[in-house]
Design a protein around this motif. Structure first.
Motif, PDB file in Angstrom:
ATOM      1  N   UNK A 135     -55.197  18.669-117.596  1.00  0.00           N
ATOM      2  CA  UNK A 135     -54.871  17.640-116.609  1.00  0.00           C
ATOM      3  C   UNK A 135     -55.062  18.085-115.162  1.00  0.00           C
ATOM      4  N   UNK A 136     -55.001  19.397-114.911  1.00  0.00           N
ATOM      5  CA  UNK A 136     -55.117  19.847-113.518  1.00  0.00           C
ATOM      6  C   UNK A 136     -56.471  19.415-112.941  1.00  0.00           C
ATOM      7  N   UNK A 137     -56.462  18.626-111.883  1.00  0.00           N
ATOM      8  CA  UNK A 137     -57.694  18.167-111.245  1.00  0.00           C
ATOM      9  C   UNK A 137     -58.348  16.988-111.948  1.00  0.00           C
ATOM     10  N   UNK A 138     -57.808  16.561-113.078  1.00  0.00           N
ATOM     11  CA  UNK A 138     -58.382  15.414-113.822  1.00  0.00           C
ATOM     12  C   UNK A 138     -57.664  14.133-113.379  1.00  0.00           C
ATOM     13  N   UNK A 139     -58.415  13.016-113.179  1.00  0.00           N
ATOM     14  CA  UNK A 139     -57.757  11.782-112.738  1.00  0.00           C
ATOM     15  C   UNK A 139     -56.623  11.347-113.671  1.00  0.00           C
ATOM     16  N   UNK A 140     -56.767  11.611-114.974  1.00  0.00           N
ATOM     17  CA  UNK A 140     -55.708  11.212-115.909  1.00  0.00           C
ATOM     18  C   UNK A 140     -54.431  12.030-115.705  1.00  0.00           C
ATOM     19  N   UNK A 141     -54.567  13.232-115.065  1.00  0.00           N
ATOM     20  CA  UNK A 141     -53.400  14.067-114.846  1.00  0.00           C
ATOM     21  C   UNK A 141     -52.634  13.682-113.593  1.00  0.00           C
ATOM     22  N   UNK A 142     -53.281  12.921-112.717  1.00  0.00           N
ATOM     23  CA  UNK A 142     -52.688  12.616-111.404  1.00  0.00           C
ATOM     24  C   UNK A 142     -51.294  11.964-111.490  1.00  0.00           C
ATOM     25  N   UNK A 143     -51.072  10.976-112.392  1.00  0.00           N
ATOM     26  CA  UNK A 143     -49.729  10.364-112.422  1.00  0.00           C
ATOM     27  C   UNK A 143     -48.696  11.201-113.180  1.00  0.00           C
ATOM     28  N   UNK A 144     -49.128  12.299-113.804  1.00  0.00           N
ATOM     29  CA  UNK A 144     -48.214  13.033-114.691  1.00  0.00           C
ATOM     30  C   UNK A 144     -47.437  14.107-113.948  1.00  0.00           C
ATOM     31  N   UNK A 145     -46.267  14.427-114.461  1.00  0.00           N
ATOM     32  CA  UNK A 145     -45.465  15.500-113.887  1.00  0.00           C
ATOM     33  C   UNK A 145     -46.163  16.848-114.095  1.00  0.00           C
ATOM     34  N   UNK A 146     -45.874  17.778-113.176  1.00  0.00           N
ATOM     35  CA  UNK A 146     -46.651  19.027-113.103  1.00  0.00           C
ATOM     36  C   UNK A 146     -46.553  19.887-114.368  1.00  0.00           C
ATOM     37  N   UNK A 147     -45.411  19.797-115.075  1.00  0.00           N
ATOM     38  CA  UNK A 147     -45.263  20.676-116.252  1.00  0.00           C
ATOM     39  C   UNK A 147     -46.171  20.242-117.413  1.00  0.00           C
ATOM     40  N   UNK A 148     -46.754  19.043-117.323  1.00  0.00           N
ATOM     41  CA  UNK A 148     -47.669  18.577-118.389  1.00  0.00           C
ATOM     42  C   UNK A 148     -49.081  19.002-118.006  1.00  0.00           C
ATOM     43  N   UNK A 149     -49.585  20.031-118.647  1.00  0.00           N
ATOM     44  CA  UNK A 149     -50.856  20.614-118.203  1.00  0.00           C
ATOM     45  C   UNK A 149     -52.048  20.193-119.059  1.00  0.00           C
ATOM     46  N   UNK A 150     -51.783  19.745-120.276  1.00  0.00           N
ATOM     47  CA  UNK A 150     -52.909  19.349-121.135  1.00  0.00           C
ATOM     48  C   UNK A 150     -52.454  18.313-122.164  1.00  0.00           C
ATOM     49  N   UNK A 151     -53.432  17.741-122.816  1.00  0.00           N
ATOM     50  CA  UNK A 151     -53.109  16.733-123.823  1.00  0.00           C
ATOM     51  C   UNK A 151     -54.380  16.189-124.447  1.00  0.00           C
ATOM     52  N   UNK A 152     -54.250  15.026-125.050  1.00  0.00           N
ATOM     53  CA  UNK A 152     -55.389  14.408-125.741  1.00  0.00           C
ATOM     54  C   UNK A 152     -55.641  13.015-125.178  1.00  0.00           C
TER      55      UNK A 152
END
Ligand SMILES: Cc1cc2nc3c(=O)[nH]c(=O)nc-3n(C[C@H](O)[C@H](O)[C@H](O)COP(=O)(O)OP(=O)(O)OC[C@H]3O[C@@H](n4cnc5c(N)ncnc54)[C@H](O)[C@@H]3O)c2cc1C
Length: 307
Positions: A135-152
C-alpha cells in the motif's frame, strides 16, 4: 368472489402469473416468456420499488461463503456474475475490492488460497485476477491507516440494480409477457387446473386464471401465501435485515474496501464508493453495508480507514 371452474369465458387465462416486480419476479417472467409461456407480472407499486433498488448494488460470487465450504454456490454465483457482466456491460462495471491484511483472523496464505479459488472456480472469467498490493505509495493505500502495509485486490461487479430490473422487465415484455405495474394481487384460490387470482388497483378489480402462480413478493412473501390461502407449507420464512450507512465521501476512487470480517457473525463490513450517476439518495457518498447496526460498524470498522 371467484367465478366457477367451468366459467373461464371472459377471463384472461395464462400459463403463469408472477407476483412482484423486483429482480426475482422480472427474472422469472423473462425466463418463462422466453420459453414460450404466456406470462403476466403484477407489481403493486413500480418496478424495483422495494428491495431491488435498495441493495448494495454488488454482483458478487459470495467470497465469504467459501469459508463455510459452499463451493457449489460460489461457483454458480460467479458463473452468473460472468453472464450478467457480459450481457449488460452498460449498467455493470468491474469493482476492485481492497482487502487489507490485518494479521488477525486468518493466515495470509489462507486468504490467498481463498482468493485463488474465487478467481478460478467458475472457469472462464473476464474480470481481472487477484493481485497482492503493497500500500505504501499506492493510490489504494492512501485512505488506509499507516499500520496496514499490504493486502489483496480482487474483483467483483457493481450494478445499477433498478435498471437491471427494468431491463429484465422490458425483455420479458419483448418476449410477450404482460407487465402490469400499480396492480396488486389481492387474493387467489386453486380451482381445478388453475389458480383464480383477483388483481387490481384503487379503481378496478379483475380476475385472471393461471396454471402457475409465482410468489416473488420479497418481504411480502408470507402475506402472499396468506392471500393465496396457503396455510401449510414447509418454508421457514424469516425476514433478514441489512443496513447501509451513507456517509460523506471518505476517499477518492471507485474501489471498495473490506473493513472487517467476522467468522463468528458470518458478516462483512465494507465501504463502497457511490459513483457519479447513482440515485440521489446515494450521492456523493460512501456507503457502508450491509450490517445490522451502526454501533458494530463504528467499533469493528475503525482501525482500517484513516477517516
Ligand atoms: C441492505 C441490502 C443489501 C443488499 N445487497 C445486495 C447486493 O449487493 N447484491 C445482491 O445480489 N443482493 C443484495 N441484496 C439482496 C437483494 O437486494 C434481494 O435479494 C433482492 O432485491 C430481492 O428481490 P425480490 O424481487 O425478491 O424482492 P423485492 O425487490 O422486494 O420485490 C418484491 C416486490 O413485490 C411487490 N409486491 C409485494 N406484494 C405484492 C402484491 N400483493 N401484489 C403485487 N406486488 C406485490 C413489492 O411491491 C416489491 O416490488 C441486498 C439486500 C439488502 C436488504
Amino acid at each position: 368472489m371467484f367465478a366457477e371452474q367451468s366459467d373461464l369465458q371472459g377471463t384472461q387465462v395464462l400459463d403463469m402469473l408472477v407476483v412482484g416486480g423486483g429482480i426475482n419476479g422480472v427474472g422469472i417472467a423473462r425466463d418463462a416468456a422466453g420459453r414460450g409461456l404466456s406470462v403476466r407480472l403484477v407489481e403493486k407499486g413500480d418496478l424495483a420499488a422495494a428491495t431491488s433498488s435498495a441493495s448494495s448494488k454488488l454482483i458478487h460470487g459470495g467470497l465469504r461463503y467459501l469459508e463455510h465450504g459452499a463451493f457449489r454456490l460460489v461457483r454458480e454465483a460467479l458463473a452468473e456474475r460472468e453472464v450478467l457482466f457480459t450481457s449488460a456491460p452498460h449498467i455493470i462495471r468491474p469493482l476492485p475490492f481492497v482487502l487489507p491484511y490485518t494479521g488477525g483472523l486468518r493466515p495470509r496464505a489462507l486468504l490467498r488460497l481463498g482468493l485463488f479459488l474465487y478467481d478460478h472456480l467458475a472457469g472462464h472469467r473476464t474480470l481481472p485476477g487477484t493481485q497482492t498490493v503493497a500500500f505504501r505509495g499506492h493510490p489504494y493505500g492512501e485512505p488506509l491507516q499507516a499500520h496496514l502495509t499490504s493486502g489483496f485486490v480482487y474483483s467483483d461487479c457493481w450494478v445499477d440494480d433498478a435498471r437491471l430490473v427494468v431491463l429484465n422487465a422490458r425483455d420479458a415484455a419483448a418476449h410477450g409477457a404482460q407487465i402490469s405495474t400499480r396492480t396488486e394481487m389481492r387474493s387467489a384460490r386453486r380451482k381445478g387446473d388453475h389458480w383464480r387470482i383477483l388483481i387490481g388497483n384503487d379503481s378496478v378489480t379483475t380476475e385472471v386464471a393461471a396454471r402457475i402462480l409465482v410468489n416473488a413478493a420479497g418481504p411480502w412473501v408470507a402475506e402472499i401465501l396468506r392471500r393465496a390461502g396457503v396455510t401449510e407449507h414447509k418454508a421457514d420464512i424469516r425476514l433478514i435485515k441489512g443496513s447501509h450507512i451513507v456517509v460523506p465521501r471518505l476517499y477518492n476512487g471507485t474501489q471498495a474496501y473490506i473493513l472487517s470480517r467476522s467468522i463468528r457473525r458470518k458478516s462483512i463490513i465494507s465501504a463502497v464508493s457511490c459513483p457519479a450517476g447513482s440515485p440521489s439518495r446515494w450521492r456523493p457518498r460512501t456507503s457502508s453495508g450491509a450490517t445490522p447496526e451502526f454501533a458494530r460498524f463504528t467499533t469493528t470498522g475503525k482501525g482500517t480507514l484513516r477517516r
